[in-house]
Enzyme design. Structure first.
Site, PDB file in Angstrom:
ATOM      1  N   THR A   7       0.840  -1.029   0.076  1.00 38.45           N
ATOM      2  CA  THR A   7      -0.045   0.101  -0.181  1.00 38.45           C
ATOM      3  C   THR A   7       0.900   1.267  -0.071  1.00 38.45           C
ATOM      4  O   THR A   7       2.141   1.191  -0.047  1.00 38.45           O
ATOM      5  CB  THR A   7      -0.871   0.102   1.400  1.00 38.45           C
ATOM      6  OG1 THR A   7      -1.951   0.882   1.073  1.00 38.45           O
ATOM      7  CG2 THR A   7      -0.161   0.439   2.470  1.00 38.45           C
ATOM      8  N   LYS A  40      -7.685   2.275   4.279  1.00 36.52           N
ATOM      9  CA  LYS A  40      -6.641   1.982   5.205  1.00 36.52           C
ATOM     10  C   LYS A  40      -6.236   3.358   6.016  1.00 36.52           C
ATOM     11  O   LYS A  40      -5.177   3.365   6.645  1.00 36.52           O
ATOM     12  CB  LYS A  40      -5.251   1.779   4.320  1.00 36.52           C
ATOM     13  CG  LYS A  40      -5.404   0.452   3.688  1.00 36.52           C
ATOM     14  CD  LYS A  40      -4.032   0.171   2.736  1.00 36.52           C
ATOM     15  CE  LYS A  40      -4.817  -0.927   1.376  1.00 36.52           C
ATOM     16  NZ  LYS A  40      -3.695  -0.929   0.728  1.00 36.52           N
ATOM     17  N   GLY A  52      -3.145   5.784   9.442  1.00 32.04           N
ATOM     18  CA  GLY A  52      -3.233   4.850   8.473  1.00 32.04           C
ATOM     19  C   GLY A  52      -2.017   3.869   8.463  1.00 32.04           C
ATOM     20  O   GLY A  52      -1.224   4.081   9.163  1.00 32.04           O
ATOM     21  N   SER A 131       4.578   0.456   0.224  1.00 33.45           N
ATOM     22  CA  SER A 131       5.439   0.068  -1.046  1.00 33.45           C
ATOM     23  C   SER A 131       5.762   1.520  -1.860  1.00 33.45           C
ATOM     24  O   SER A 131       6.687   1.465  -2.703  1.00 33.45           O
ATOM     25  CB  SER A 131       5.110  -1.000  -1.701  1.00 33.45           C
ATOM     26  OG  SER A 131       3.734  -0.586  -2.095  1.00 33.45           O
ATOM     27  N   THR A 171       0.309   0.351  -5.675  1.00 39.06           N
ATOM     28  CA  THR A 171      -0.442   1.431  -5.454  1.00 39.06           C
ATOM     29  C   THR A 171      -1.373   1.673  -6.365  1.00 39.06           C
ATOM     30  O   THR A 171      -0.968   1.783  -7.673  1.00 39.06           O
ATOM     31  CB  THR A 171       0.323   2.770  -5.211  1.00 39.06           C
ATOM     32  OG1 THR A 171       1.469   2.486  -4.182  1.00 39.06           O
ATOM     33  CG2 THR A 171      -0.436   4.045  -4.748  1.00 39.06           C
TER      34      THR A 171
END
Length: 180
Positions: A7, A40, A52, A131, A171
């Site tokens: 994410t 998230k 988050g 990521s 993403t």
């Protein structure tokens, strides 16, 4: 068995405003997108705090719950709750196996909380994890520095995730932005 991960979460404090953005992708292993619309980034403590997560989904939910307990215990004191969470996370035999990171913020503070006991407040009012975190961080710093008063914190948070999503395969463009 592979785990769910990947994410990008981005948070910024800019001109007295605070915003946090996150994408919705959940990846199983390295090749399969399992969900596009995960949420998230969340509001906690009666909407006064944003949090988050990046990392394993189940681990992150566990951390959200623990962090909410700490917020209640310390009456919404973000820094104290974050430090106490990090201490417990690092010292507990079960919790220290959790694979996730948190960004938390209120109207005055922005913190990164990790399972290694880290609680870090950035110098420049910007944090990113996951990521695509480094891509979002670079984009966000450039936007904050050069857009000045022409962009709001919300606009910077959204644009930083948009740019990260153009580069990072973990993403996506289903972006949630919350602001205080």
């Amino acid at each position: 068995m592979s785990s769910f991960h990947a994410t990008t979460i981005f948070a910024v404090k800019h001109q007295g405003q605070s915003a946090m953005s996150g994408d919705g992708q959940v990846t199983f292993g390295n090749a399969v997108v399992m969900k596009h619309t995960a949420r998230k980034v969340r509001r906690l403590f009666n909407g006064k705090i944003l949090a988050g997560f990046a990392g394993s989904v189940a681990d992150a939910f566990t951390l959200f719950e623990l962090f909410e307990v700490k917020l209640e215990e310390y009456n919404g004191n973000l820094q104290r709750a974050a430090v106490e969470l990090a201490k417990e996370w690092r010292s507990d035999k079960v919790l220290r196996r959790l694979e996730a990171m948190l960004i938390v913020m209120d109207d005055t503070s922005l913190l990164l909380v990790s399972g290694t006991g880290e609680v870090i407040e950035p110098d420049d009012g910007i944090l990113a994890i996951g990521s695509g975190g480094n891509y979002a961080l670079a984009a966000g710093r450039a936007l904050k520095r050069y857009a000045g008063e022409h962009m709001t914190a919300r606009e910077i948070a959204k644009a930083a995730l948009d740019m990260a999503g153009e580069i990072c395969v973990y993403t996506n463009d289903n972006i949630i932005v919350e602001e205080l």
